[in-house]
Design a protein around this motif. Sequence first.
Motif, PDB file in Angstrom:
ATOM      1  N   THR A  32      51.354  46.434  10.843  1.00 51.42           N
ATOM      2  CA  THR A  32      52.623  46.711  11.499  1.00 51.42           C
ATOM      3  C   THR A  32      52.978  45.502  12.366  1.00 51.42           C
ATOM      4  O   THR A  32      52.097  44.757  12.799  1.00 51.42           O
ATOM      5  N   LYS A  33      54.266  45.325  12.629  1.00 46.71           N
ATOM      6  CA  LYS A  33      54.692  44.213  13.476  1.00 46.71           C
ATOM      7  C   LYS A  33      54.136  44.349  14.887  1.00 46.71           C
ATOM      8  O   LYS A  33      53.923  43.346  15.579  1.00 46.71           O
ATOM      9  N   GLU A  34      53.908  45.572  15.325  1.00 46.23           N
ATOM     10  CA  GLU A  34      53.425  45.807  16.685  1.00 46.23           C
ATOM     11  C   GLU A  34      51.894  45.791  16.781  1.00 46.23           C
ATOM     12  O   GLU A  34      51.354  45.951  17.879  1.00 46.23           O
TER      13      GLU A  34
ATOM     14  N   SER B 265      53.727  40.333  13.859  1.00 46.59           N
ATOM     15  CA  SER B 265      54.763  39.425  13.365  1.00 46.59           C
ATOM     16  C   SER B 265      54.239  37.999  13.290  1.00 46.59           C
ATOM     17  O   SER B 265      54.479  37.280  12.312  1.00 46.59           O
ATOM     18  N   GLU B 266      53.495  37.567  14.322  1.00 51.63           N
ATOM     19  CA  GLU B 266      52.925  36.220  14.287  1.00 51.63           C
ATOM     20  C   GLU B 266      51.835  36.120  13.233  1.00 51.63           C
ATOM     21  O   GLU B 266      51.680  35.076  12.580  1.00 51.63           O
TER      22      GLU B 266
ATOM     23  N   ARG C 196      52.108  40.987   4.692  1.00 52.68           N
ATOM     24  CA  ARG C 196      53.310  41.714   5.093  1.00 52.68           C
ATOM     25  C   ARG C 196      53.112  42.293   6.489  1.00 52.68           C
ATOM     26  O   ARG C 196      52.019  42.720   6.851  1.00 52.68           O
ATOM     27  N   ALA C 197      54.193  42.328   7.276  1.00 48.68           N
ATOM     28  CA  ALA C 197      54.203  42.993   8.578  1.00 48.68           C
ATOM     29  C   ALA C 197      55.365  43.980   8.568  1.00 48.68           C
ATOM     30  O   ALA C 197      56.522  43.573   8.426  1.00 48.68           O
TER      31      ALA C 197
ATOM     32  N   SER D  10      50.720  38.939  17.883  1.00 50.14           N
ATOM     33  CA  SER D  10      51.308  40.143  17.293  1.00 50.14           C
ATOM     34  C   SER D  10      51.191  40.159  15.777  1.00 50.14           C
ATOM     35  O   SER D  10      50.867  39.151  15.142  1.00 50.14           O
TER      36      SER D  10
ATOM     37  N   ASP E  25      57.673  47.475   9.925  1.00 45.18           N
ATOM     38  CA  ASP E  25      58.272  47.927  11.183  1.00 45.18           C
ATOM     39  C   ASP E  25      57.555  49.117  11.803  1.00 45.18           C
ATOM     40  O   ASP E  25      57.625  49.308  13.020  1.00 45.18           O
TER      41      ASP E  25
ATOM     42  N   LYS F 192      51.859  37.481  10.424  1.00 39.66           N
ATOM     43  CA  LYS F 192      52.575  37.212   9.171  1.00 39.66           C
ATOM     44  C   LYS F 192      52.984  35.743   9.094  1.00 39.66           C
ATOM     45  O   LYS F 192      52.837  35.094   8.041  1.00 39.66           O
ATOM     46  N   GLU F 193      53.481  35.182  10.184  1.00 40.39           N
ATOM     47  CA  GLU F 193      53.887  33.780  10.200  1.00 40.39           C
ATOM     48  C   GLU F 193      52.695  32.857   9.940  1.00 40.39           C
ATOM     49  O   GLU F 193      52.825  31.827   9.261  1.00 40.39           O
TER      50      GLU F 193
END
Length: 270
Positions: A134-136, A180-181, A190-191, A178, A193, A183-184
């Motif tokens: 998850t992104k969080e 999200s990071e 995949r990240a 996080s 929601d 994933k970067e």
Amino acid sequence: MEEKYESLEIVEKSPKSGIWYLILNRPSRRNALSRDFFSDFPKALYALDHNPHVKVIVLSGAGNHFCSGIDLSVLGSTAANSGSGESLRRQIMAMQDAVTAMERCRKPVIASIHGACIGGGIDIITACDIRMCTKEAFFSVKEVDLGLAADLGTLQRLPLIVGFANAVELALTARTFSGSEAKELGLVSRALDSKDELDEAVRDVAQAIATKSPLAVVGTKMVLLKSRDLTVDQGLDYVATLNAARLLSPDLTEAVSAQKQKRKPLFSNL
């Protein structure tokens, strides 16, 4: 899967799907890795690997977190009861072996990460074949904050996943980052929601893999892992030898026939 484990749960959520869930099951401790985990985990993976009905394994955490790292009581008792440096080395290597069991497992392992993924959690996910979160979700290579060098695989595997410079920064600072990071950085593919979206995405990927030839999936995992330690020429030689034997398998004939007949192939279990 009749055997019970102190720190894990094994569930097939959809009968005959070929997707089995291996769940870190200490939610009250944020799934901190207990001493039982290091004996349970390789046994559970061995059982799943040798079950012909298992095609894909999803590794997840019960409750609100994936894994908060090694239980500090394990670190304390390991150091206190080691007796000698060599004894402690053997204990560390046994714990390393429990994590490496995921790479020995022929079936692909997908890490489904939500909440905390700290320290030993990073060791675990870097040994998985696919990682999604998850992104969080939040991550930290935490060991330097405990006066240690990460010793269960992160320092060996993470640079191959996110690049050497990124791995050095994360390992030396122990900073939290996080989903999200992640994933970067390429730590996860995949990240998502939300946890529900993560569960659905992981299930979709697992189902896609489960429809493929088990022999081809196992061979692909073997070649990818082996190729990390080989030159390109050596890797090509290895896969040529592997496929020379497997091109004679019934799965190839079935795959070609299914394509010609525009139907889904029916592959044999391993």
